[in-house]
Scaffold this motif. Sequence first.
Motif, mmCIF file in Angstrom:
data_model
loop_
_atom_site.group_PDB
_atom_site.id
_atom_site.type_symbol
_atom_site.label_atom_id
_atom_site.label_comp_id
_atom_site.label_asym_id
_atom_site.label_seq_id
_atom_site.Cartn_x
_atom_site.Cartn_y
_atom_site.Cartn_z
ATOM 1 N N GLN A 1 0.824 -1.201 0.000
ATOM 2 C CA GLN A 1 0.000 0.000 0.000
ATOM 3 C C GLN A 1 0.864 1.259 0.000
ATOM 4 O O GLN A 1 0.662 2.185 -0.790
ATOM 5 C CB GLN A 1 -0.922 -0.021 1.234
ATOM 6 N N LEU A 2 1.855 1.260 0.892
ATOM 7 C CA LEU A 2 2.735 2.425 1.006
ATOM 8 C C LEU A 2 3.512 2.657 -0.285
ATOM 9 O O LEU A 2 3.719 3.791 -0.717
ATOM 10 C CB LEU A 2 3.700 2.232 2.171
ATOM 11 N N LEU B 1 2.608 1.923 -3.230
ATOM 12 C CA LEU B 1 1.711 2.444 -4.273
ATOM 13 C C LEU B 1 1.533 3.943 -4.137
ATOM 14 O O LEU B 1 1.381 4.656 -5.121
ATOM 15 C CB LEU B 1 0.347 1.748 -4.173
ATOM 16 N N GLU B 2 1.590 4.393 -2.897
ATOM 17 C CA GLU B 2 1.290 5.802 -2.649
ATOM 18 C C GLU B 2 2.495 6.729 -2.773
ATOM 19 O O GLU B 2 2.354 7.888 -3.155
ATOM 20 C CB GLU B 2 0.672 5.956 -1.244
ATOM 21 N N ILE B 3 3.679 6.215 -2.423
ATOM 22 C CA ILE B 3 4.830 7.111 -2.334
ATOM 23 C C ILE B 3 5.160 7.793 -3.659
ATOM 24 O O ILE B 3 5.058 7.191 -4.732
ATOM 25 C CB ILE B 3 6.077 6.374 -1.816
ATOM 26 N N ASP B 4 5.584 9.034 -3.550
ATOM 27 C CA ASP B 4 5.959 9.770 -4.747
ATOM 28 C C ASP B 4 6.982 10.836 -4.372
ATOM 29 O O ASP B 4 6.774 11.567 -3.403
ATOM 30 C CB ASP B 4 4.698 10.443 -5.345
ATOM 31 N N ARG C 1 8.274 1.412 -9.623
ATOM 32 C CA ARG C 1 7.081 1.044 -8.857
ATOM 33 C C ARG C 1 6.320 -0.127 -9.477
ATOM 34 O O ARG C 1 5.999 -1.099 -8.816
ATOM 35 C CB ARG C 1 6.146 2.246 -8.761
#
Length: 436
Positions: A362-363, A365-368, A419
């Motif tokens: 989940q993390l 997928l979100e990190i940017d 990713r």
Amino acid sequence: MKVRTRFAPSPTGHVHIGNMRVAIYNWLFARNQGGSFLLRVEDTDRERSTPEAIETLLNAMEWLGLDVDEEPLYQSHRMDLHLAEADALIERGLAYRAEKGGPGSGECILFRMPNHAISFQDLIKGRPTKAAENMEDFVIVRSNGTPVFHLANVLDDIEQGITHVIRGDDHIENTYRHIALYEALGAPVPTFAHLPMIVNAQGKPYSKRDGDAFVGDFQANGFLGDALFNYLALLGWSPGDDREIMTRAEMVEAFELERCQSSAAQVDLKKLIWMNYEYIMRVSELDFRAASEAALKQADIIFSQSQLDAVLPLIRERVKTYSEIAPLSRFLFVDDYEYDEKALKKKLIKEGVPETLAMLRQLLLEIDPFEAAPLECLLHDYVEQSGKGFGEVMPPLRVCISGEQGGPDLCLVLEVLGRKEVIRRLDRAVAKFFRN
RNA sequence: GACCCCUUCGUCUAGUGGCCUAGGACUCCAGGUUUUCAUCCUGGCAACACGGGUUCGAGUCCCGUAGGGGUCGCCA
């Protein structure tokens, strides 16, 4: 008088590191003295001395950086001269024909050993001496009419003006005979230096069956010519101080035959590997890149230049030999890697891991952006919040995306894979190992 | 068997009569740094083959013994 040394191998298709070490010492001595280093191909054994064998020899010398100063002398071209000299010795009563029962039916020619003891000053061994009663006349021309090693060797050394004969100490017995020949031929006797042999990891002399003792094998196994040169140079010689990694110029400058060990030395592959690592660390980025491309191609790994750009920094300081490049980086290019059994048992198939991986997914997928620095922060924060240790978080993820428990820095690996690929591999591993 | 060569940590070596309670490097082990992997740092284990001499003093010189290697081919 200007120093002239030579390397006089008999080309057999396999160049042994023991022989090459002798060549290195000859080269080092000649360079140290500002003299010449020559090559003589003792190719009188026509069965074994094929053009391919000679090619192998020349390649090995080039790889190790042993440049010669004059055109090689091919012993086989000089047979008539050798025979003529033998006849001349007969005329002067220094040799004679005899029937001794060898190949062919004719008579062979024997050299008459003098009836006095022979001793010589050896730069490494001191003063070997042999009493007259322990020496016998020996064959210099076979009954089939071909010259024997002793005659050809001495005559060619005279022809090439060799001032220092540096060879293995298995030649000491020959040297007594050779000195007698020089004297009979009225030629100045060169200075001798007999190097001790080197032995394998079992402490035994290298035999022709020691598969990994050929120079070509070291090259194929990802060693650098310069590293092998340095290692072999220090196997039986030392500059007298604590230096070990030395440039060629430093070795040339410091080399002395008198500082050579007089006893046999044992090859230690571990130390060679260490030394090779030291050399790889000093290789230019460009050369390392070229070596990597070659290694990857040989392993049938398809890669793009941009992939290579991304991967090289990750492995640059981790390979001890070039042969480690492909195994170490393979998973960064292709996804058909195996999952190491031990890695699975120790790091992945454990209590709580599926939950951890689900959270991480989940993390991730979100990190940017999906780059090493933010990824490191992410993992750091997660570890802190979850109360788990890094050891419970990073290794499982690593096994999922690489199949191994070790490898390059994890955050850099994540960035390089990207990713999409990371998530894909993560899902694949979870499906495979945590189906229910 | 005869002759020749050799003998310091597991391995490569430093040491040329006092500076040696034998130094360095590789390997191995233990800590520390990096809460991944690796690097790196610190520390540790570990040797003068043995016996006689010579000398005020021997790893260093001499002699033996033991052990290892080489040569004893019309191979190179």
